[in-house]
Motif scaffolding. Structure first.
Motif, PDB file in Angstrom:
ATOM      1  N   ARG A  35      -5.287  -0.872  -3.055  1.00  0.00           N
ATOM      2  CA  ARG A  35      -4.657   0.006  -2.251  1.00  0.00           C
ATOM      3  C   ARG A  35      -5.057   1.416  -2.816  1.00  0.00           C
ATOM      4  NH1 ARG A  35       1.676   0.338  -4.565  1.00  0.00           N
ATOM      5  NH2 ARG A  35       0.909   1.786  -6.408  1.00  0.00           N
ATOM      6  N   ALA A  36      -4.639   2.499  -2.198  1.00  0.00           N
ATOM      7  CA  ALA A  36      -4.945   3.785  -2.533  1.00  0.00           C
ATOM      8  C   ALA A  36      -3.991   4.768  -2.164  1.00  0.00           C
ATOM      9  CB  ALA A  36      -6.407   4.362  -1.836  1.00  0.00           C
ATOM     10  N   ASN A  37      -3.558   5.723  -2.803  1.00  0.00           N
ATOM     11  CA  ASN A  37      -2.682   6.963  -2.535  1.00  0.00           C
ATOM     12  C   ASN A  37      -3.623   8.232  -2.417  1.00  0.00           C
ATOM     13  OD1 ASN A  37      -0.270   5.221  -2.690  1.00  0.00           O
ATOM     14  ND2 ASN A  37      -0.330   5.591  -4.863  1.00  0.00           N
ATOM     15  N   TYR A  38      -3.232   9.031  -1.349  1.00  0.00           N
ATOM     16  CA  TYR A  38      -4.256  10.088  -1.425  1.00  0.00           C
ATOM     17  C   TYR A  38      -3.280  11.201  -0.583  1.00  0.00           C
ATOM     18  CZ  TYR A  38      -5.093   8.129   3.145  1.00  0.00           C
ATOM     19  OH  TYR A  38      -4.704   7.577   4.594  1.00  0.00           O
ATOM     20  N   GLY A  39      -3.789  12.344  -1.055  1.00  0.00           N
ATOM     21  CA  GLY A  39      -3.096  13.507  -0.501  1.00  0.00           C
ATOM     22  C   GLY A  39      -3.476  14.835  -1.198  1.00  0.00           C
ATOM     23  N   VAL A  40      -2.793  15.637  -0.837  1.00  0.00           N
ATOM     24  CA  VAL A  40      -3.021  17.265  -1.176  1.00  0.00           C
ATOM     25  C   VAL A  40      -1.737  17.619  -2.156  1.00  0.00           C
ATOM     26  CG1 VAL A  40      -3.389  19.674  -0.671  1.00  0.00           C
ATOM     27  CG2 VAL A  40      -4.361  17.854   0.893  1.00  0.00           C
ATOM     28  N   ARG A  41      -2.131  18.397  -3.294  1.00  0.00           N
ATOM     29  CA  ARG A  41      -0.899  18.746  -3.919  1.00  0.00           C
ATOM     30  C   ARG A  41      -1.325  20.135  -4.399  1.00  0.00           C
ATOM     31  NH1 ARG A  41       1.442  16.039  -9.394  1.00  0.00           N
ATOM     32  NH2 ARG A  41       1.896  17.839 -10.399  1.00  0.00           N
ATOM     33  N   ALA A  42      -0.545  21.342  -4.359  1.00  0.00           N
ATOM     34  CA  ALA A  42      -0.734  22.536  -4.778  1.00  0.00           C
ATOM     35  C   ALA A  42       0.384  23.171  -5.190  1.00  0.00           C
ATOM     36  CB  ALA A  42      -1.216  23.271  -3.482  1.00  0.00           C
TER      37      ALA A  42
ATOM     38  N   ASP B 154       1.159  -5.741   3.954  1.00  0.00           N
ATOM     39  CA  ASP B 154       2.083  -6.680   3.277  1.00  0.00           C
ATOM     40  C   ASP B 154       3.236  -6.834   3.914  1.00  0.00           C
ATOM     41  OD1 ASP B 154       3.983  -7.221   1.150  1.00  0.00           O
ATOM     42  OD2 ASP B 154       3.331  -5.523  -0.233  1.00  0.00           O
ATOM     43  N   ASN B 155       3.673  -8.052   4.122  1.00  0.00           N
ATOM     44  CA  ASN B 155       4.855  -8.387   4.708  1.00  0.00           C
ATOM     45  C   ASN B 155       6.053  -8.350   3.997  1.00  0.00           C
ATOM     46  OD1 ASN B 155       3.038  -8.992   7.163  1.00  0.00           O
ATOM     47  ND2 ASN B 155       2.760 -11.261   6.359  1.00  0.00           N
ATOM     48  N   GLY B 156       5.903  -7.754   2.859  1.00  0.00           N
ATOM     49  CA  GLY B 156       7.185  -7.711   2.003  1.00  0.00           C
ATOM     50  C   GLY B 156       8.107  -6.731   2.278  1.00  0.00           C
ATOM     51  N   PHE B 157       7.264  -5.606   3.202  1.00  0.00           N
ATOM     52  CA  PHE B 157       8.106  -4.412   3.482  1.00  0.00           C
ATOM     53  C   PHE B 157       8.592  -4.636   4.927  1.00  0.00           C
ATOM     54  CE2 PHE B 157       5.021  -2.830   0.381  1.00  0.00           C
ATOM     55  CZ  PHE B 157       5.919  -2.157  -0.397  1.00  0.00           C
ATOM     56  N   SER B 158       9.981  -3.893   5.166  1.00  0.00           N
ATOM     57  CA  SER B 158      10.566  -4.010   6.460  1.00  0.00           C
ATOM     58  C   SER B 158       9.633  -3.200   7.399  1.00  0.00           C
ATOM     59  CB  SER B 158      12.163  -3.359   6.227  1.00  0.00           C
ATOM     60  OG  SER B 158      12.391  -2.952   7.368  1.00  0.00           O
ATOM     61  N   SER B 159       9.864  -3.516   8.457  1.00  0.00           N
ATOM     62  CA  SER B 159       9.068  -2.407   9.682  1.00  0.00           C
ATOM     63  C   SER B 159       9.343  -1.144   9.897  1.00  0.00           C
ATOM     64  CB  SER B 159       9.261  -3.342  11.181  1.00  0.00           C
ATOM     65  OG  SER B 159      10.481  -3.482  11.236  1.00  0.00           O
ATOM     66  N   ARG B 160      10.923  -1.004   9.278  1.00  0.00           N
ATOM     67  CA  ARG B 160      11.137   0.387   9.295  1.00  0.00           C
ATOM     68  C   ARG B 160      11.006   1.103   8.062  1.00  0.00           C
ATOM     69  NH1 ARG B 160      15.609   0.499  12.881  1.00  0.00           N
ATOM     70  NH2 ARG B 160      16.176  -1.594  13.945  1.00  0.00           N
ATOM     71  N   SER B 161      10.388   0.595   7.123  1.00  0.00           N
ATOM     72  CA  SER B 161      10.111   1.330   5.875  1.00  0.00           C
ATOM     73  C   SER B 161       8.899   2.381   5.943  1.00  0.00           C
ATOM     74  CB  SER B 161       9.835   0.274   4.411  1.00  0.00           C
ATOM     75  OG  SER B 161       8.605  -0.397   5.085  1.00  0.00           O
ATOM     76  N   GLY B 162       7.922   2.008   6.935  1.00  0.00           N
ATOM     77  CA  GLY B 162       6.923   2.971   7.185  1.00  0.00           C
ATOM     78  C   GLY B 162       5.599   2.482   6.320  1.00  0.00           C
ATOM     79  N   LEU B 163       5.839   1.285   5.550  1.00  0.00           N
ATOM     80  CA  LEU B 163       4.879   0.610   4.395  1.00  0.00           C
ATOM     81  C   LEU B 163       4.442  -0.595   4.808  1.00  0.00           C
ATOM     82  CD1 LEU B 163       6.608   1.551   1.470  1.00  0.00           C
ATOM     83  CD2 LEU B 163       4.730   2.780   2.207  1.00  0.00           C
ATOM     84  N   ASP B 164       4.757  -1.032   6.328  1.00  0.00           N
ATOM     85  CA  ASP B 164       4.262  -2.449   6.610  1.00  0.00           C
ATOM     86  C   ASP B 164       3.046  -2.586   7.379  1.00  0.00           C
ATOM     87  OD1 ASP B 164       5.235  -0.761   8.686  1.00  0.00           O
ATOM     88  OD2 ASP B 164       5.713  -2.539   9.956  1.00  0.00           O
ATOM     89  N   ASP B 165       2.235  -1.421   7.384  1.00  0.00           N
ATOM     90  CA  ASP B 165       1.062  -1.683   7.981  1.00  0.00           C
ATOM     91  C   ASP B 165      -0.214  -1.102   6.859  1.00  0.00           C
ATOM     92  OD1 ASP B 165      -1.010  -1.705   9.920  1.00  0.00           O
ATOM     93  OD2 ASP B 165      -0.073   0.046  11.279  1.00  0.00           O
ATOM     94  N   ASN B 166      -1.559  -1.148   7.307  1.00  0.00           N
ATOM     95  CA  ASN B 166      -2.474  -0.739   6.272  1.00  0.00           C
ATOM     96  C   ASN B 166      -2.288   0.485   5.757  1.00  0.00           C
ATOM     97  OD1 ASN B 166      -3.975  -2.830   8.241  1.00  0.00           O
ATOM     98  ND2 ASN B 166      -4.774  -2.995   6.186  1.00  0.00           N
ATOM     99  N   PHE B 167      -1.915   1.668   6.812  1.00  0.00           N
ATOM    100  CA  PHE B 167      -1.658   3.056   6.533  1.00  0.00           C
ATOM    101  C   PHE B 167      -0.151   3.274   6.693  1.00  0.00           C
ATOM    102  CE2 PHE B 167      -6.024   2.924   8.140  1.00  0.00           C
ATOM    103  CZ  PHE B 167      -6.689   4.091   7.300  1.00  0.00           C
TER     104      PHE B 167
END
Length: 188
Positions: free
Chosen positions: A1-8, A31-44
């Motif tokens: 997995r990777a976390n990416y973004g911008v911080r300023a 990851d099927n361990g996350f609820s579909s409402r969590s926003g974490l249940d897909d690749n992105f």
């Protein structure tokens, strides 16, 4: 997995610090361990971010959010604000959660709440504090609390009044009055 973004961050001694964060999470496997409402249940994951301003110990304000990665709708918003006008401190928190991003146990409803608290240093050792939790969606109080605190060198005292307004089947509103003593420096 990777976390990416911008911080300023931008700092100015006269007006304080401004900061910005915007990012997303990527997983190679779903990851099927996350609820579909969590926003974490897909690749992105959904997009998350924070915008904040801090002026020394006087002011601290932040806005945090979650945006749906597919339709760019706002799923969660949180605003926190703290103001320190010594001897008085004020805090205000606001949270709004879209019904489609709430946890599975509270589905089908939007959540919108506000938490407010104040504290006043009466003397160097005595502090009066209050706070309240309000459900804005249902226009009702959830809880309220007031306390008187003494902070000594060897012992702390706290007198607290707490009121819960929740009503649900067998649960009725409840009021509690408590007194707490904390002893300090009882060791090596």
């Amino acid at each position: 997995r990777a976390n990416y973004g911008v911080r300023a961050t931008m700092s100015n001694p006269d007006i304080g610090d401004f900061n910005l964060l915007f990012g997303q999470n990527y997983r190679t496997k779903i990851d099927n361990g996350f609820s579909s409402r969590s926003g974490l249940d897909d690749n992105f994951s959904d997009y998350v971010g924070r915008i904040g301003h801090q002026k020394g110990a006087l002011l601290d304000v932040a806005y945090r959010y979650r945006i749906d990665k597919d339709d760019i709708s706002l799923k969660r918003s949180a605003i926190t604000a703290g103001l320190n006008l010594s001897p008085v401190r004020l805090n205000l928190d606001y949270l709004s959660v879209d019904e489609n991003s709430a946890s599975d146990d509270i589905t089908g409803t939007n959540r919108e709440i506000m938490l407010a608290s104040t504290s006043i240093d009466i003397t160097k050792r005595w502090t009066l504090s209050t706070n309240g939790h309000r459900d804005l969606e249902n226009d009702e109080w959830v809880a309220a609390k007031a306390g008187l605190i003494y902070a000594g060198d060897c012992v702390d005292f706290q007198l607290t009044w707490f009121k819960e307004f929740t009503r649900d089947r067998d649960i009725r509103p409840n009021t509690t009055l408590s007194f707490q003593i904390s002893l300090k420096n009882l060791g090596y």
